[in-house]
Design a protein around this motif. Sequence first.
Motif, short mmCIF file in Angstrom:
data_model
loop_
_atom_site.label_atom_id
_atom_site.label_comp_id
_atom_site.label_asym_id
_atom_site.label_seq_id
_atom_site.Cartn_x
_atom_site.Cartn_y
_atom_site.Cartn_z
N ASN A 125 2.01 -6.31 -0.29
CA ASN A 125 0.63 -5.86 -0.48
C ASN A 125 0.43 -4.40 -0.09
OD1 ASN A 125 1.00 -6.29 2.24
ND2 ASN A 125 -1.00 -7.23 2.59
N CYS A 126 1.54 -3.66 0.08
CA CYS A 126 1.47 -2.26 0.50
C CYS A 126 2.36 -1.39 -0.38
CB CYS A 126 1.92 -2.09 1.95
SG CYS A 126 0.92 -2.95 3.17
N PRO A 183 6.22 -1.49 -3.26
CA PRO A 183 6.11 -2.78 -2.55
C PRO A 183 7.42 -3.55 -2.67
CG PRO A 183 4.19 -2.39 -3.94
CD PRO A 183 5.17 -1.31 -4.28
N LEU A 206 8.60 -7.17 -7.46
CA LEU A 206 8.78 -6.38 -6.23
C LEU A 206 10.09 -5.61 -6.27
CD1 LEU A 206 7.65 -8.96 -3.52
CD2 LEU A 206 6.32 -7.08 -4.48
#
Length: 361
Positions: free
Chosen positions: A266-267, A291, A338
Motif C-alpha cells: 500500500n506504499c 510497491p 507487485l
Amino acid sequence: MSEVANGVLSDRQMRAMIAAGQISASTTIEDGQIQPASLDLRLGQTATRVRASFLAGRGQSVAERLEQFAMHQMDLTGGAVLEKGCVYVVPLQERLALPAELSGAASAKSSIGRLDLLTRVITDDGVEFDRVPAGYTGPLYVEICPRSFSVVARTGQMLNQIIFRRGDTLISDTDLRALHAETPIVTGDAVIAGGLGFSVDLKPESGDLVGYRAKPHTGVIDLAKLAHYDPSDYWEEVRTSEGRIILDPGAFYILVSREAITIPPNCAAEMAPYLAMVGEFRVHYAGFFDPGFGYSKEGTGSRGVLEVRCHEAPFVLEHGQVVGRLVYERMSEIPEQLYGIDIKSNYQGQGLKLSKHFKTA
C-alpha cells in the motif's frame, strides 16, 4: 478521476488513464511499460545534441528552446552513440493530458542510474526537472547526459519512468513509525526523520569488497546488451578492511545500503539525497521504489544500491554513516501486481550489484 483516493496511482489506474486519453503515445503503449506504480517512458526517433542543459521556462516550449541551443541531430532508429560529457534532448513517445487534480514525477530507471547516466524529464513551460505540474497537457522530453560511460541508445528504449500523484501522498513520520510497527519497513533500528534514513555498508559479512568505482576511460556500453560486459573493463573494485573509504572528487561509485528495506503493497517510496551538510556527495539518481520492493512473507527486505558521486573535496565515508533517506508515499489503491512478486524484477533481494548490462561476477 474524481472518485480516486489521494495517493500514487496504481497500475490499474494508469490503464484507466490510457483508456481515457490522459496518457497517449505515438505508438501503442505496451503492457510491459506499466509497473505497479509507475509507467516506463520510451525514447523517440531523434536525439538533439545541445550546448547546455536547460529548462523550457514559463511561457516557452522545449521545441522553441531547442532552436536556440541545438548543435546537431541524430537518428536513434538504428542506434546512435551518446558521448560521455555531452547533453542530448530526446522527445519521448508518450504525451500527457492530465486532469487538474493529477501531477507527475519522473525518475531514471534503476539500471540507468547505475550507469551514471543522468536522465531528466522536461516539459513545455517547465521550471523543474522531473516534475510534471497538475493539469499539464503536452509532450514529454528527456535530457540525457552520460557522465561515466558513452552509450548506444535506440528508439523505444526505456530509460525513465513516471508516477502520477493525486493530492497529498506523503506519509508523515508519525504514520511511518506506526507502519513500521505493523509491517517492518527496515532491518535494525528505524531512523525516521523526514522519511526513513539509511546508511552505507562498508563492513560486508564476508570478504572486503564494498563497492565499485567507474574507470575514467572505457569503451561504449550498448543499452540493448544485457549481461554482456565484463565488469573489470568498466569498474575498479573498491575494497576495505577498515570500514571506511575515501571518495575522490568527480568519481562515481556503486555502494550498497547497510539496511534491508521493504516497501509494503500500500506504499511507494522515493529516495532523496541526504542533507548537504553531512558530506560533499550525492546519492542515487534512480528515485522510485515500487510497491512490493523487498516485500515477502519472510520480511527479509532488499538492500538499496547507492549511486554515489563525490563533489568538490575528498570525503571520508564510514561504515554505518547515514547517507540518504526514503520518503514513503501512500498508494491510491493496492496495485494488481507487485514488484518482485507478480512481475519480473531485476533487483529484488539484491545486495551490491551493478546494472543488468554487466555479467555477474
